[in-house]
Scaffold this active site. Sequence first.
Site, mmCIF file in Angstrom:
data_model
loop_
_atom_site.group_PDB
_atom_site.id
_atom_site.type_symbol
_atom_site.label_atom_id
_atom_site.label_comp_id
_atom_site.label_asym_id
_atom_site.label_seq_id
_atom_site.Cartn_x
_atom_site.Cartn_y
_atom_site.Cartn_z
ATOM 1 N N ASP A 191 0.519 -1.608 0.093
ATOM 2 C CA ASP A 191 0.145 0.347 -0.132
ATOM 3 C C ASP A 191 0.555 1.599 0.133
ATOM 4 O O ASP A 191 1.399 1.582 1.201
ATOM 5 C CB ASP A 191 -1.067 -0.134 1.058
ATOM 6 C CG ASP A 191 -1.899 1.143 0.506
ATOM 7 O OD1 ASP A 191 -1.556 2.266 0.745
ATOM 8 O OD2 ASP A 191 -2.893 1.344 1.649
ATOM 9 N N HIS A 196 -0.165 7.893 3.677
ATOM 10 C CA HIS A 196 1.090 7.873 4.548
ATOM 11 C C HIS A 196 2.785 7.897 4.566
ATOM 12 O O HIS A 196 3.170 7.281 5.407
ATOM 13 C CB HIS A 196 0.544 5.878 4.683
ATOM 14 C CG HIS A 196 -0.767 6.201 4.869
ATOM 15 N ND1 HIS A 196 -1.454 6.080 5.868
ATOM 16 C CD2 HIS A 196 -1.642 4.540 3.889
ATOM 17 C CE1 HIS A 196 -2.467 5.114 5.239
ATOM 18 N NE2 HIS A 196 -3.044 4.797 4.294
ATOM 19 N N ILE A 211 -0.237 9.735 8.074
ATOM 20 C CA ILE A 211 -1.123 8.886 8.911
ATOM 21 C C ILE A 211 -0.395 7.412 8.389
ATOM 22 O O ILE A 211 -0.228 6.933 7.827
ATOM 23 C CB ILE A 211 -2.571 8.943 9.530
ATOM 24 C CG1 ILE A 211 -2.707 8.608 7.202
ATOM 25 C CG2 ILE A 211 -2.892 10.123 9.564
ATOM 26 C CD1 ILE A 211 -3.995 8.828 7.507
ATOM 27 N N GLY A 214 -4.271 2.264 7.639
ATOM 28 C CA GLY A 214 -4.927 1.285 8.769
ATOM 29 C C GLY A 214 -4.966 -0.236 8.904
ATOM 30 O O GLY A 214 -5.464 -0.899 10.009
#
Length: 287
Positions: A191, A196, A211, A214
């Site tokens: 990913d 991110h 961030i 998830g």
Amino acid sequence: MAIDYEHLLNFDIPEVRQRYGDAEVARFGLTIGLGQDPMDLRQLRYVAALADDRRAMPAIVNVLGHPGFWLSDPRTGVDALKVVHGEQGMEIHHTIPPEGHIAAKTRVTGIVDKGEGRGALLYFEKTIIDLDRDLHLATCKGTTFLRGDGGFGGPSGPVKVPHQVPDRAPDYFMDMPTRPEQALGYRWNGDSNPLHLDPRVAKRAGYDRPILHGLSSLGTAAHAILSLLCDYDDERFGAMDARFTAFVYPGETLRTEIWSDGSFQTRALERDKIVIGNGLFKFREAA
């Protein structure tokens, strides 16, 4: 550009075939906190450190055969900068081998229009087949929140009903610090969403800094469940499902709180913020 409901619902996401082994198993385990205790043999088996005991952490199915950031394809009509992972679930049908050859097919299973200015929900499912044994290894399901794409005239339901955790203190909990560079490592699980990785992209999306993925946070919760409920026995790990309720900054400490019925949630201790909510775990039934 508005979403074309029928086009997105039937968007062909290419099948992914992947060979994986020690490197992929170790990378996933290390980027969800396994191996932080270098003396714990139960953890080391999941990061390919033990020649005589190699196992794959069950939550690796969330990244095996990952189709990449396919929603960034302009043909989807989606505002990729405003895409957020909303929910994720997985069910393990057969023990995940520590190495293998798999085929994974992801498809859109539903789209819900929440209305102008309120975004849309995209539901998806990924099936993983072990090509060496012709076995259906796992099924992963999730929800992507398309923050910038509501009001395209699509259906308003049905909407998935979240599980409610008990209104009492949890029976168990486990604290796991994340690392400041964890997202930079986790991206190699498949990913590479720049939200991110790139602080400039994160700021354009409304965050102070990049961030954490998830699925990295969910992997941390899965680690806690594997430890506290399964005693690090992957044969007992069956299914888990949860909602991403807030973002995580790399470097924060995640406390996963678990109830005896399999309910769970995870909070970022530094902000006392529930970041994974409405969680439910189920043991795998004996074959």
